[in-house]
Design a protein around this motif. Structure first.
Motif, PDB file in Angstrom:
ATOM      1  N   UNK A 283      -7.698  19.108  -3.886  1.00  0.00           N
ATOM      2  CA  UNK A 283      -8.417  19.916  -4.882  1.00  0.00           C
ATOM      3  C   UNK A 283      -7.811  21.318  -4.844  1.00  0.00           C
ATOM      4  N   UNK A 284      -7.244  21.727  -5.940  1.00  0.00           N
ATOM      5  CA  UNK A 284      -6.500  22.977  -5.943  1.00  0.00           C
ATOM      6  C   UNK A 284      -6.906  23.890  -7.090  1.00  0.00           C
ATOM      7  N   UNK A 285      -6.987  25.167  -6.793  1.00  0.00           N
ATOM      8  CA  UNK A 285      -7.285  26.126  -7.858  1.00  0.00           C
ATOM      9  C   UNK A 285      -6.489  27.399  -7.651  1.00  0.00           C
ATOM     10  N   UNK A 286      -6.477  28.223  -8.670  1.00  0.00           N
ATOM     11  CA  UNK A 286      -5.808  29.524  -8.570  1.00  0.00           C
ATOM     12  C   UNK A 286      -6.845  30.633  -8.666  1.00  0.00           C
ATOM     13  N   UNK A 287      -7.928  30.421  -7.957  1.00  0.00           N
ATOM     14  CA  UNK A 287      -9.030  31.378  -7.982  1.00  0.00           C
ATOM     15  C   UNK A 287      -8.838  32.487  -6.960  1.00  0.00           C
ATOM     16  N   UNK A 288      -9.929  33.110  -6.556  1.00  0.00           N
ATOM     17  CA  UNK A 288      -9.863  34.282  -5.685  1.00  0.00           C
ATOM     18  C   UNK A 288      -9.465  33.974  -4.240  1.00  0.00           C
ATOM     19  N   UNK A 289      -9.500  32.691  -3.867  1.00  0.00           N
ATOM     20  CA  UNK A 289      -9.177  32.364  -2.477  1.00  0.00           C
ATOM     21  C   UNK A 289     -10.369  32.587  -1.566  1.00  0.00           C
TER      22      UNK A 289
ATOM     23  N   UNK B 153      -5.632  28.619   1.942  1.00  0.00           N
ATOM     24  CA  UNK B 153      -6.148  29.556   0.954  1.00  0.00           C
ATOM     25  C   UNK B 153      -5.491  30.912   1.115  1.00  0.00           C
ATOM     26  N   UNK B 154      -5.102  31.483   0.014  1.00  0.00           N
ATOM     27  CA  UNK B 154      -4.532  32.821   0.030  1.00  0.00           C
ATOM     28  C   UNK B 154      -5.380  33.687  -0.902  1.00  0.00           C
ATOM     29  N   UNK B 155      -5.888  34.763  -0.356  1.00  0.00           N
ATOM     30  CA  UNK B 155      -6.755  35.635  -1.154  1.00  0.00           C
ATOM     31  C   UNK B 155      -5.970  36.163  -2.358  1.00  0.00           C
ATOM     32  N   UNK B 156      -6.584  35.998  -3.513  1.00  0.00           N
ATOM     33  CA  UNK B 156      -5.949  36.465  -4.739  1.00  0.00           C
ATOM     34  C   UNK B 156      -5.024  35.440  -5.379  1.00  0.00           C
ATOM     35  N   UNK B 157      -4.717  34.364  -4.632  1.00  0.00           N
ATOM     36  CA  UNK B 157      -3.780  33.360  -5.172  1.00  0.00           C
ATOM     37  C   UNK B 157      -4.464  32.034  -5.473  1.00  0.00           C
ATOM     38  N   UNK B 158      -5.315  31.617  -4.569  1.00  0.00           N
ATOM     39  CA  UNK B 158      -5.975  30.341  -4.801  1.00  0.00           C
ATOM     40  C   UNK B 158      -6.234  29.562  -3.524  1.00  0.00           C
ATOM     41  N   UNK B 159      -6.785  28.364  -3.726  1.00  0.00           N
ATOM     42  CA  UNK B 159      -7.208  27.538  -2.604  1.00  0.00           C
ATOM     43  C   UNK B 159      -6.756  26.101  -2.826  1.00  0.00           C
ATOM     44  N   UNK B 160      -6.294  25.476  -1.749  1.00  0.00           N
ATOM     45  CA  UNK B 160      -5.924  24.064  -1.817  1.00  0.00           C
ATOM     46  C   UNK B 160      -6.622  23.352  -0.668  1.00  0.00           C
ATOM     47  N   UNK B 161      -7.458  22.409  -1.027  1.00  0.00           N
ATOM     48  CA  UNK B 161      -8.196  21.674   0.002  1.00  0.00           C
ATOM     49  C   UNK B 161      -7.789  20.209  -0.056  1.00  0.00           C
ATOM     50  N   UNK B 162      -7.387  19.680   1.082  1.00  0.00           N
ATOM     51  CA  UNK B 162      -6.974  18.286   1.169  1.00  0.00           C
ATOM     52  C   UNK B 162      -7.979  17.540   2.036  1.00  0.00           C
ATOM     53  N   UNK B 163      -8.537  16.458   1.480  1.00  0.00           N
ATOM     54  CA  UNK B 163      -9.464  15.651   2.278  1.00  0.00           C
ATOM     55  C   UNK B 163      -8.962  14.218   2.323  1.00  0.00           C
TER      56      UNK B 163
ATOM     57  N   UNK C 290     -16.477  19.611  -3.785  1.00  0.00           N
ATOM     58  CA  UNK C 290     -15.268  20.439  -3.878  1.00  0.00           C
ATOM     59  C   UNK C 290     -14.952  20.780  -5.337  1.00  0.00           C
ATOM     60  N   UNK C 291     -15.162  19.803  -6.227  1.00  0.00           N
ATOM     61  CA  UNK C 291     -14.913  20.059  -7.650  1.00  0.00           C
ATOM     62  C   UNK C 291     -15.871  21.133  -8.162  1.00  0.00           C
ATOM     63  N   UNK C 292     -17.101  21.089  -7.677  1.00  0.00           N
ATOM     64  CA  UNK C 292     -18.078  22.084  -8.120  1.00  0.00           C
ATOM     65  C   UNK C 292     -17.712  23.480  -7.593  1.00  0.00           C
ATOM     66  N   UNK C 293     -17.194  23.511  -6.364  1.00  0.00           N
ATOM     67  CA  UNK C 293     -16.740  24.799  -5.825  1.00  0.00           C
ATOM     68  C   UNK C 293     -15.671  25.422  -6.710  1.00  0.00           C
ATOM     69  N   UNK C 294     -14.781  24.577  -7.232  1.00  0.00           N
ATOM     70  CA  UNK C 294     -13.728  25.080  -8.109  1.00  0.00           C
ATOM     71  C   UNK C 294     -14.356  25.812  -9.294  1.00  0.00           C
TER      72      UNK C 294
END
Lengths: 125, 137
Positions: free
Chosen positions: B78-84, B120-130, B48-52
């Motif tokens: 694991x949270x980012x403000x990427x493309x979603x 995940x929201x396109x254009x806002x980011x992704x939050x993945x909880x495991x 998941x960190x690598x996906x970020x």
């Protein structure tokens, strides 16, 4: 920044490559180039890749290993992977990964035996 | 036993993946997970960190102990403000990748853990909880 380095030593006509416990991406990436350069320089017949210190192997690392095997194959060598821990074998399998055509051995001794019996089994790169 | 977990690990460079792996290993070991589960959790976190990095460039990993009434677990966010993620179902298909990856990250991480939730929201980011629950006791 990694203080733990990849070690490559030549034992007779085989390259013994030892991965550090928790290699960073740069070290994993360096694996390919350094192993291939060492192959060229030393005219080794094969590579034993020891990952016994490695306690987690993710998809990036697994891909590098599979690719390295193919590259060494293109140069005319064979690669035998050794030292996969039980927990790593379980995790890799559940992750859905394979290591391509990489040959594996339970111990370094066995890996050397496999490479010495070169004619026994021909591995396709 | 749960007061010394690092609250947040910033993911800015590739070497931060190692920091994540080390912190997660320490946390999981301290919680009493067996070696195979520790390896599963580290590997899922690493994926998941690598996906970020691959998709968002930077992000954060948060680590939390879960104290249930009858069980103990470890949660990683694991949270980012990427493309979603445009199509989460598609992203969960083994072998599917939208860029550069192997396509094992998300489905693989899910198989290694007990629970996984993707927001995940396109254009806002992704939050993945495991989450992983400790077996026994």
């Amino acid at each position: 920044m990694s203080e733990e380095r990849l070690s490559i030593i030549k034992v007779r006509d085989i390259l013994m490559v030892t991965m550090p416990a928790d290699p960073d991406d740069a070290t994993v990436s360096a694996l390919q180039e350094r192993v291939l350069l060492a192959m060229e320089r030393s005219t080794a017949r094969g590579v034993v890749l020891d990952v016994s210190a490695v306690d987690s192997l993710d998809s990036f690392f697994a891909r590098m290993i599979a690719e390295t095997t193919r590259m060494v194959g293109l140069m005319g060598g064979r690669t035998v992977l050794t030292g996969i821990r039980p927990s790593v074998a379980i995790t890799l399998t559940q992750l859905g990964l394979t290591l391509g055509k990489t040959r594996t051995a339970l111990s370094v001794d066995r890996a050397f035996e496999i490479l010495r019996d070169g004619s026994q089994q021909v591995q396709k790169p | 036993m749960n007061d010394s977990l690092p609250e947040e690990i910033a993911l800015r460079t590739e070497t931060d993946i190692i920091v994540v792996r080390k912190s997660v290993r320490e946390a999981a070991t301290r919680l009493g997970f067996g070696i195979t589960d520790v390896t599963r959790i580290i590997t899922a976190a690493s994926e998941l960190a690598r996906n970020v990095f691959l998709y968002a460039g930077s992000g954060v990993v948060r680590c939390r102990v879960l104290n249930g009434s009858d069980r103990v677990g470890l949660e990683l966010i694991v949270e980012d403000h990427g493309p979603g993620i445009v199509d989460i179902d598609q992203a969960m298909q083994p072998g599917y990748t939208s860029g550069g990856g192997l396509g094992f990250g998300l489905p693989g991480a899910k198989r290694l853990m007990d629970e996984m939730e993707i927001e995940s929201v396109v254009g806002k980011g992704t939050k993945i909880t495991i989450k992983k629950w400790r077996k026994g006791t």
